[in-house]
Scaffold this active site. Structure first.
Site, PDB file in Angstrom:
ATOM      1  NE  ARG A  62      -3.896  -2.298   1.037  1.00  0.00           N
ATOM      2  CZ  ARG A  62      -3.904  -3.471   0.404  1.00  0.00           C
ATOM      3  NH1 ARG A  62      -3.169  -3.657  -0.675  1.00  0.00           N
ATOM      4  NH2 ARG A  62      -4.672  -4.470   0.817  1.00  0.00           N
ATOM      5  CD  GLU A  69     -11.603 -11.527   6.018  1.00  0.00           C
ATOM      6  OE1 GLU A  69     -10.970 -11.220   7.045  1.00  0.00           O
ATOM      7  OE2 GLU A  69     -11.495 -10.906   4.956  1.00  0.00           O
ATOM      8  CE  LYS A  73     -13.081  -8.274   6.844  1.00  0.00           C
ATOM      9  NZ  LYS A  73     -12.192  -7.321   7.497  1.00  0.00           N
ATOM     10  CB  SER A 103     -13.979  -3.311   0.502  1.00  0.00           C
ATOM     11  OG  SER A 103     -12.633  -3.136   0.870  1.00  0.00           O
ATOM     12  N   GLY A 104     -12.600  -6.225  -0.423  1.00  0.00           N
ATOM     13  CA  GLY A 104     -12.047  -7.203  -1.361  1.00  0.00           C
ATOM     14  C   GLY A 104     -11.497  -6.689  -2.678  1.00  0.00           C
ATOM     15  N   GLY A 105     -11.204  -5.387  -2.773  1.00  0.00           N
ATOM     16  CA  GLY A 105     -10.682  -4.860  -4.033  1.00  0.00           C
ATOM     17  C   GLY A 105     -11.714  -4.050  -4.809  1.00  0.00           C
ATOM     18  NE  ARG A 132      -8.002  -4.351  -0.533  1.00  0.00           N
ATOM     19  CZ  ARG A 132      -8.023  -5.481  -1.233  1.00  0.00           C
ATOM     20  NH1 ARG A 132      -7.416  -5.532  -2.404  1.00  0.00           N
ATOM     21  NH2 ARG A 132      -8.632  -6.551  -0.769  1.00  0.00           N
TER      22      ARG A 132
HETATM   23  P1  13P Z   1     -10.492  -5.190   2.353  1.00  0.00           P
HETATM   24  O1  13P Z   1     -11.761  -4.459   2.727  1.00  0.00           O
HETATM   25  O2  13P Z   1      -9.438  -4.308   1.764  1.00  0.00           O
HETATM   26  O3  13P Z   1     -10.776  -6.439   1.559  1.00  0.00           O
HETATM   27  O4  13P Z   1      -9.830  -5.667   3.717  1.00  0.00           O
HETATM   28  C1  13P Z   1     -10.632  -6.237   4.666  1.00  0.00           C
HETATM   29  C2  13P Z   1      -9.889  -7.303   5.355  1.00  0.00           C
HETATM   30  O5  13P Z   1      -9.705  -7.249   6.545  1.00  0.00           O
HETATM   31  C3  13P Z   1      -9.415  -8.452   4.564  1.00  0.00           C
HETATM   32  O6  13P Z   1      -8.991  -9.474   5.418  1.00  0.00           O
END
Ligand code: 13P
Length: 338
Positions: free
Chosen positions: A33, A177, A219, A261-263, A292
């Protein structure tokens, strides 16, 4: 922090208008990042950046909890108190990432299994003493070339459940998650099918391993088209298919679902979250645990310079405010330009 039950911690994390900030990037991920803004990743720059986020004025209006990384939960801010205390003094609950990352899975070309169970009981005890009241473990499931195998889903689900049970034994709320990645050109229906199978397997394992559903949060990914799919599903389709998938798989006893959010871009993730909450009442609270999608603008505004800290805080708070509106179904995309 005073003793609060796990049920209450879980409910507080998904209280109306609030959600979770994922600031638990591993040292390798945060370097990636920082590379995008040409900032060297050192213990100090990582601390300065995270302190900036945690001390943005009124951040506790929008953020109920923050997921920290091992280094961060031990760090002291410029005000001389630990970053974890900086959060709790504002009523924000500190959390901790406890997995040790996704590693290649034996006998399964290209698939991954998340490690970190060895010594976890002892680590959880220490994290509790350092102030953590919830934890995160991320499993990664990829789509493409015959993947995922049921073998990969099974071993990841078993590890997630073992982690969750150990957390509850330590009075720490587990965030479970299982992330089905967006990478690839698969359709939204393929994402649906893999997410459904994954969640069914995960809840089966949670049941077998005696995890208390009222004391955890899920999650998951949203059900979306693969990033490179030429036929991208629209917002309403994403919302409808994601909710339908959870109705088939997530027991109503689970207090909340907090999306990654995953990208997705900040605006895209916010619009999807809003559409799902606008569909009406669901058995679980539908909130966010974005990394992100809460940090991209702030990181860009900061650029590693102390003179930009104010602008970065403003950008971060703006994103928090819009995401908080979406968490209650009160966001509209035209707010992005105000
Ligand atoms: P993102 O929202 O960037 O996907 O990150 C969340 C997260 O904690 C991924 O493990």
């Amino acid at each position: 922090m005073t003793e609060i039950s796990m049920e209450n911690i879980a409910t507080m994390l998904v209280t109306s208008s609030k959600g979770i900030l994922a600031a638990d990037e591993s040292t390798g991920t945060i370097k990636k990042r920082f590379d995008t803004i040409n900032v060297e990743s050192t213990e100090e720059t990582r601390r300065d950046y995270r302190e900036l986020l945690f001390t943005a004025e009124d951040v506790s209006d929008y953020i109920s909890g923050v997921i920290l990384y091992d280094e961060t939960i031990r760090q002291t801010g410029s005000n001389g108190i630990t970053l974890s205390q900086t959060l709790s003094s504002q009523g924000i609950i500190p959390g901790i990432k406890v997995d040790k990352g996704a590693k290649p899975l034996a006998f399964s070309d290209g698939e991954l299994v998340t490690e970190g169970l060895d010594g976890l009981r002892e680590r959880l005890q220490e994290y509790y003493e350092l102030g953590a009241r919830f934890a995160k473990w991320r499993a990664v499931i990829s789509i493409g070339d015959g993947a995922p195998s049921q073998y990969c889903i099974d071993v990841n689900a078993q590890a997630l459940a073992r982690y969750a049970a150990l957390c509850q034994e330590a009075n720490i709320v587990p965030i479970v998650e299982p992330e089905v990645l967006m990478d690839g050109d698969h359709s939204i229906d393929e994402c649906y099918a893999v997410t459904e199978t994954t969640l069914k397997t995960v809840f089966d394992e949670l049941y077998k391993q005696r995890v208390v559903l009222e004391q955890m949060l899920l999650k998951p990914n949203m059900v979306v088209s693969g990033k490179d799919c030429p036929d991208q599903a629209g917002v309403e389709e994403v919302a409808a298919k994601t909710i339908y998938c959870f109705e088939q798989t997530v027991p109503a006893a689970v207090p909340g679902i907090v999306f990654l959010s995953g990208g997705q871009s900040e605006a895209q993730a916010t619009e999807h979250l809003n559409a799902m909450n606008a569909l009406g009442r669901h058995p679980w609270e539908l909130s966010f645990s974005f990394g992100r999608a809460l940090q991209a603008s702030a990181l860009h505004a900061w650029q590693g310079k102390s003179e930009n800290v104010g602008a970065a805080k403003t950008a971060f708070l703006n994103r928090c405010r819009l995401t908080s509106l979406a968490r209650d179904g009160n966001y509209s995309p035209d707010m992005e330009n105000n």
